[in-house]
Design a protein around this motif. Structure first.
Motif, PDB file in Angstrom:
ATOM      1  N   ARG A   1     -72.664 -52.559 -42.947  1.00  0.00           N
ATOM      2  CA  ARG A   1     -71.863 -52.118 -41.794  1.00  0.00           C
ATOM      3  C   ARG A   1     -71.556 -53.308 -40.879  1.00  0.00           C
ATOM      4  O   ARG A   1     -72.491 -53.957 -40.385  1.00  0.00           O
ATOM      5  CB  ARG A   1     -72.638 -51.066 -40.999  1.00  0.00           C
TER       6      ARG A   1
ATOM      7  N   ASN B   1     -60.461 -36.927 -50.415  1.00  0.00           N
ATOM      8  CA  ASN B   1     -59.211 -36.288 -49.983  1.00  0.00           C
ATOM      9  C   ASN B   1     -58.613 -35.433 -51.090  1.00  0.00           C
ATOM     10  O   ASN B   1     -59.124 -35.377 -52.208  1.00  0.00           O
ATOM     11  CB  ASN B   1     -58.229 -37.306 -49.380  1.00  0.00           C
TER      12      ASN B   1
ATOM     13  N   GLY C   1     -58.119 -50.893 -46.813  1.00  0.00           N
ATOM     14  CA  GLY C   1     -58.945 -52.042 -47.194  1.00  0.00           C
ATOM     15  C   GLY C   1     -58.964 -52.304 -48.693  1.00  0.00           C
ATOM     16  O   GLY C   1     -58.907 -53.464 -49.126  1.00  0.00           O
TER      17      GLY C   1
ATOM     18  N   ASP D   1     -55.085 -50.196 -41.708  1.00  0.00           N
ATOM     19  CA  ASP D   1     -55.580 -48.868 -42.103  1.00  0.00           C
ATOM     20  C   ASP D   1     -54.781 -47.814 -41.344  1.00  0.00           C
ATOM     21  O   ASP D   1     -53.724 -48.137 -40.773  1.00  0.00           O
ATOM     22  CB  ASP D   1     -57.095 -48.747 -41.831  1.00  0.00           C
ATOM     23  N   GLY D   2     -55.282 -46.597 -41.287  1.00  0.00           N
ATOM     24  CA  GLY D   2     -54.557 -45.530 -40.593  1.00  0.00           C
ATOM     25  C   GLY D   2     -54.308 -45.849 -39.129  1.00  0.00           C
ATOM     26  O   GLY D   2     -53.329 -45.371 -38.542  1.00  0.00           O
TER      27      GLY D   2
ATOM     28  N   GLY E   1     -70.791 -47.542 -46.397  1.00  0.00           N
ATOM     29  CA  GLY E   1     -71.386 -46.516 -47.261  1.00  0.00           C
ATOM     30  C   GLY E   1     -71.879 -47.100 -48.577  1.00  0.00           C
ATOM     31  O   GLY E   1     -71.790 -48.299 -48.833  1.00  0.00           O
TER      32      GLY E   1
ATOM     33  N   LEU F   1     -50.493 -42.568 -48.773  1.00  0.00           N
ATOM     34  CA  LEU F   1     -49.556 -43.425 -49.509  1.00  0.00           C
ATOM     35  C   LEU F   1     -48.912 -44.460 -48.573  1.00  0.00           C
ATOM     36  O   LEU F   1     -48.708 -45.620 -48.952  1.00  0.00           O
ATOM     37  CB  LEU F   1     -48.478 -42.544 -50.153  1.00  0.00           C
TER      38      LEU F   1
ATOM     39  N   ASN G   1     -48.724 -36.193 -45.162  1.00  0.00           N
ATOM     40  CA  ASN G   1     -50.027 -36.798 -45.458  1.00  0.00           C
ATOM     41  C   ASN G   1     -49.889 -38.325 -45.557  1.00  0.00           C
ATOM     42  O   ASN G   1     -48.954 -38.827 -46.177  1.00  0.00           O
ATOM     43  CB  ASN G   1     -50.572 -36.240 -46.773  1.00  0.00           C
TER      44      ASN G   1
HETATM   45  C1  LIG Z   1     -60.795 -33.652 -46.560  1.00  0.00           C
HETATM   46  C2  LIG Z   1     -59.642 -34.621 -46.452  1.00  0.00           C
HETATM   47  C3  LIG Z   1     -58.512 -34.426 -47.228  1.00  0.00           C
HETATM   48  C4  LIG Z   1     -57.444 -35.326 -47.135  1.00  0.00           C
HETATM   49  N1  LIG Z   1     -56.373 -35.162 -47.956  1.00  0.00           N
HETATM   50  C5  LIG Z   1     -55.373 -36.064 -47.938  1.00  0.00           C
HETATM   51  C6  LIG Z   1     -54.305 -35.964 -48.855  1.00  0.00           C
HETATM   52  O1  LIG Z   1     -54.272 -35.073 -49.692  1.00  0.00           O
HETATM   53  N2  LIG Z   1     -53.313 -36.884 -48.783  1.00  0.00           N
HETATM   54  C7  LIG Z   1     -53.322 -37.888 -47.849  1.00  0.00           C
HETATM   55  O2  LIG Z   1     -52.354 -38.652 -47.800  1.00  0.00           O
HETATM   56  N3  LIG Z   1     -54.341 -38.017 -46.994  1.00  0.00           N
HETATM   57  C8  LIG Z   1     -55.377 -37.155 -47.034  1.00  0.00           C
HETATM   58  N4  LIG Z   1     -56.446 -37.325 -46.204  1.00  0.00           N
HETATM   59  C9  LIG Z   1     -56.450 -38.493 -45.303  1.00  0.00           C
HETATM   60  C10 LIG Z   1     -56.591 -39.828 -46.046  1.00  0.00           C
HETATM   61  O3  LIG Z   1     -57.629 -39.783 -46.990  1.00  0.00           O
HETATM   62  C11 LIG Z   1     -56.826 -40.916 -45.001  1.00  0.00           C
HETATM   63  O4  LIG Z   1     -55.695 -40.929 -44.143  1.00  0.00           O
HETATM   64  C12 LIG Z   1     -57.003 -42.306 -45.577  1.00  0.00           C
HETATM   65  O5  LIG Z   1     -58.042 -42.369 -46.515  1.00  0.00           O
HETATM   66  C13 LIG Z   1     -57.306 -43.272 -44.423  1.00  0.00           C
HETATM   67  O6  LIG Z   1     -57.441 -44.571 -44.930  1.00  0.00           O
HETATM   68  P1  LIG Z   1     -58.108 -45.706 -44.035  1.00  0.00           P
HETATM   69  O7  LIG Z   1     -58.067 -46.953 -44.807  1.00  0.00           O
HETATM   70  O8  LIG Z   1     -57.479 -45.665 -42.697  1.00  0.00           O
HETATM   71  O9  LIG Z   1     -59.622 -45.241 -43.785  1.00  0.00           O
HETATM   72  P2  LIG Z   1     -60.741 -44.644 -44.724  1.00  0.00           P
HETATM   73  O10 LIG Z   1     -60.179 -44.225 -46.028  1.00  0.00           O
HETATM   74  O11 LIG Z   1     -61.450 -43.636 -43.905  1.00  0.00           O
HETATM   75  O12 LIG Z   1     -61.702 -45.884 -45.008  1.00  0.00           O
HETATM   76  C14 LIG Z   1     -62.432 -46.534 -44.005  1.00  0.00           C
HETATM   77  C15 LIG Z   1     -63.726 -47.069 -44.617  1.00  0.00           C
HETATM   78  O13 LIG Z   1     -64.306 -48.000 -43.709  1.00  0.00           O
HETATM   79  C16 LIG Z   1     -65.714 -47.827 -43.710  1.00  0.00           C
HETATM   80  N5  LIG Z   1     -66.231 -48.354 -42.442  1.00  0.00           N
HETATM   81  C17 LIG Z   1     -66.073 -47.846 -41.198  1.00  0.00           C
HETATM   82  N6  LIG Z   1     -66.665 -48.638 -40.290  1.00  0.00           N
HETATM   83  C18 LIG Z   1     -67.210 -49.674 -40.974  1.00  0.00           C
HETATM   84  C19 LIG Z   1     -67.949 -50.830 -40.582  1.00  0.00           C
HETATM   85  N7  LIG Z   1     -68.245 -51.080 -39.290  1.00  0.00           N
HETATM   86  N8  LIG Z   1     -68.367 -51.693 -41.551  1.00  0.00           N
HETATM   87  C20 LIG Z   1     -68.079 -51.458 -42.870  1.00  0.00           C
HETATM   88  N9  LIG Z   1     -67.377 -50.370 -43.284  1.00  0.00           N
HETATM   89  C21 LIG Z   1     -66.942 -49.496 -42.345  1.00  0.00           C
HETATM   90  C22 LIG Z   1     -65.883 -46.329 -43.855  1.00  0.00           C
HETATM   91  O14 LIG Z   1     -67.188 -46.002 -44.299  1.00  0.00           O
HETATM   92  C23 LIG Z   1     -64.786 -45.997 -44.857  1.00  0.00           C
HETATM   93  O15 LIG Z   1     -65.263 -46.077 -46.173  1.00  0.00           O
HETATM   94  C24 LIG Z   1     -57.514 -36.430 -46.239  1.00  0.00           C
HETATM   95  C25 LIG Z   1     -58.651 -36.609 -45.451  1.00  0.00           C
HETATM   96  C26 LIG Z   1     -59.706 -35.722 -45.559  1.00  0.00           C
HETATM   97  C27 LIG Z   1     -60.925 -35.925 -44.700  1.00  0.00           C
END
Ligand SMILES: Cc1cc2nc3c(=O)[nH]c(=O)nc-3n(C[C@H](O)[C@H](O)[C@H](O)COP(=O)(O)OP(=O)(O)OC[C@H]3O[C@@H](n4cnc5c(N)ncnc54)[C@H](O)[C@@H]3O)c2cc1C
Length: 514
Positions: free
Chosen positions: A224, A108, A41, A484-485, A61, A498, A495
């Motif tokens: 949210r 992360n 996002g 997203d993921g 959040g 990226l 990981n």
């Molecule tokens: C401890 C840990 C270590 C990690 N280390 C690595 C690493 O070293 N390298 C790597 O590549 N990956 C790592 N990851 C994974 C990586 O951070 C995630 O794959 C990535 O951030 C996912 O991105 P995203 O956009 O899918 O979701 P997220 O980054 O999870 O973002 C989703 C956002 O949407 C918000 N949201 C959810 N529902 C709603 C709603 N209804 N309304 C409004 N907001 C909402 C959430 O609060 C959140 O802020 C790690 C993960 C963890 C938990």
């Protein structure tokens, strides 16, 4: 929080909905409403805002600042449900998620890998994703790497676990290399997973989001998305928002926001839920299915010396020694207020582990999983994810444990702790290792965690195979996208952050021309 960030996050286009400031801003019609400020996002929002579009970014959040100095307090503040999110199955697998501006990137480890070529080939052959190839993604990856400052981790600031691991790998001529990380001037405070207090890690709240705000993005937090509002079955007209209290997360108000295009970026575990709640793609069997997670575990090695492994970069090096078997080794270390409790021991063994935590080196490993989990609903209609570790994947975890233990035993450690619940799980000698190796283990014996959920709204060339087309548009809708993921079609084996960011960069270019 430095002065630059203080100024940015105090601008009028940054709105804490819980305190009702500037709610009049929400009455405008936005070109794009992006839901979720994580890896997908935030990157997309910044690129769209810099193209001149009027973008609203909604985040459930709060701002992650000011940083906590205790890992435990950070967990309560920055992690969804205090870190208690995960899958039901054998074993139960915790999957922590971030809930704050910046999403899971805030908590992360900062490791950065590009998607492997063989995975891209699979996406093309199995899912018909012809446009998502190395040639098209090259520039997107390079752009992201510049924005978040991807560099090799510096051996001089790695923790002492990494030094030990490097020694045991290299003396057997096995690879052990520094990881690439999104940091600048990292001094190894060891808090990567609890909000980088030094600001060295260039996660979204430090890198992309401030630039997006500068470009005119409207950031609404404590917001949210409850439901996407439809004008007909195919077309979204806005989003119904539950305004939530920053600490209790209870709903304190409701507002509506209108937009021309809606992008869902809530992360793999939550994006399919929002679509389902909104009645979107509910007949598509792929929605909420195909969850892959990279099951991960670690071993702990008790040494004679005090190595205080929470000092220095926790995840700074990796090894591809068993890459062909789908196993990647990566550094892992937890601070003393959390680490000693995350182990499958009890009684005297646990007391010993706690007392000697300063002497314990840890190293982790994750596997490219062969199974998929899915979103289900329990009898109270609450969402749960089910995921079953397969026997084959459990054997891979065992292989990783025995491989590392064998290397470590050459250094005569006091003992090695394997994260399995079945005893014996403590290895002091080659004989102990033989006993451990010969013992039968079933999937539920392994204590795993997972950090990389992917695939629940995957991209594909048809609704029979996926939820969104190769332009991230939800099949059967006019203006609803997922980025997203959850968009990632298969397990990556590396990981994912990226890759998620590169795909978001690509999507911004597509949306510009739609
Ligand atoms: C401890 C840990 C270590 C990690 N280390 C690595 C690493 O070293 N390298 C790597 O590549 N990956 C790592 N990851 C994974 C990586 O951070 C995630 O794959 C990535 O951030 C996912 O991105 P995203 O956009 O899918 O979701 P997220 O980054 O999870 O973002 C989703 C956002 O949407 C918000 N949201 C959810 N529902 C709603 C709603 N209804 N309304 C409004 N907001 C909402 C959430 O609060 C959140 O802020 C790690 C993960 C963890 C938990």
């Amino acid at each position: 929080m430095n002065e630059y960030l203080l100024e940015i996050y105090n601008r009028p286009n940054v709105v804490n909905l819980a305190t009702n400031e500037n709610t009049n801003l929400i009455n405008s019609i936005f070109d794009f409403i992006v839901i979720g400020s994580g890896a997908g996002g935030s990157v997309l929002s910044k690129e769209l805002a810099e193209q001149g579009a009027k973008v609203a970014l909604l985040e459930e959040g709060a701002l992650p600042f000011p940083w906590e100095t205790s890992a435990f307090r950070s967990l309560l503040k920055l992690y969804r449900d205090n870190g208690f999110t995960g899958t039901i199955g054998k074993p139960m697998i915790p999957i922590p998620l971030g809930r704050c501006v910046g999403g899971t990137t805030v908590i992360n480890s900062g490791t950065c890998f590009r998607v492997p070529q063989k995975v891209l080939n699979l996406w093309e052959s199995e899912f018909g994703l012809i446009g998502i190839n190395n040639e098209n993604l090259q520039d997107c990856f390079s752009k992201v790497e510049r924005e978040i400052h991807v560099e090799d981790a510096d051996w001089n600031v790695m923790n002492k676990s990494s030094d030990f691991i490097r020694k045991i790998f290299t003396q057997k001529n096995l690879p052990c290399l520094p990881l690439r990380r999104n940091t600048h001037n990292c001094q190894g405070c060891g808090m990567c997973c609890y909000g980088c207090t030094s600001g060295a890690k260039k996660s979204m709240e430090i890198s992309y989001i401030p630039k997006a705000i500068q470009a005119g993005l409207f950031l609404f937090y404590n917001a949210r998305a409850k439901r996407i509002l439809l004008s007909d079955g195919k077309t979204a007209k806005g989003v119904l928002i539950d305004v939530v209290h920053p600490t209790t997360h209870k709903v304190i108000n409701k507002v509506e926001i209108k937009g021309e295009k809606i992008i869902v970026a809530c992360g793999t575990m939550l994006s399919p839920l929002l679509l389902k709640r909104s009645g979107i793609a509910i007949d598509n069997p792929n929605l909420g299915a195909h969850l892959t997670i990279h099951p991960a575990s670690k071993i702990s090695i008790e040494l004679e010396d005090n190595i205080s492994s929470w000092v220095g970069i926790p995840q700074g090096c990796y090894s591809t020694a068993l890459e062909d078997e789908g196993i990647i080794f990566e550094g892992v270390a937890m601070p003393p207020d959390l680490g000693p409790s995350a182990v499958p021991f009890s009684g005297n063994e646990l007391i010993h582990y706690w007392k000697n935590y300063k002497n314990i080196a840890t190293f982790g490993f994750m596997i490219k999983d062969s199974n998929e989990g899915s979103l289900k609903f329990n009898i109270k209609n609450q969402p749960i994810y089910s995921y079953q570790l397969t026997k084959t994947d459990a054997q891979k975890l065992k292989k990783a444990i025995t491989f590392l233990a064998e290397l470590a035993l050459d250094e005569n450690p006091i003992q090695i702790f394997a994260m399995v619940t079945k005893q014996p799980n403590i290895i002091k000698s080659k004989d102990d290792l033989n006993i451990f190796t010969k013992q039968e283990h079933v999937p539920s014996d392994f204590e795993c965690m997972a950090f990389h959920p992917l695939g629940t709204c995957r991209l594909a060339d048809s609704p029979e195979k996926g939820v969104c087309d190769s332009n991230h548009r939800v099949f059967g809708t006019k203006n609803i996208f997922v980025c997203d993921g959850s968009s990632i079609p298969t397990s990556l084996g590396v990981n994912p952050q990226l890759t998620i960011m590169a795909l978001a960069t690509r999507l911004a270019q597509i949306l510009k021309n739609l």
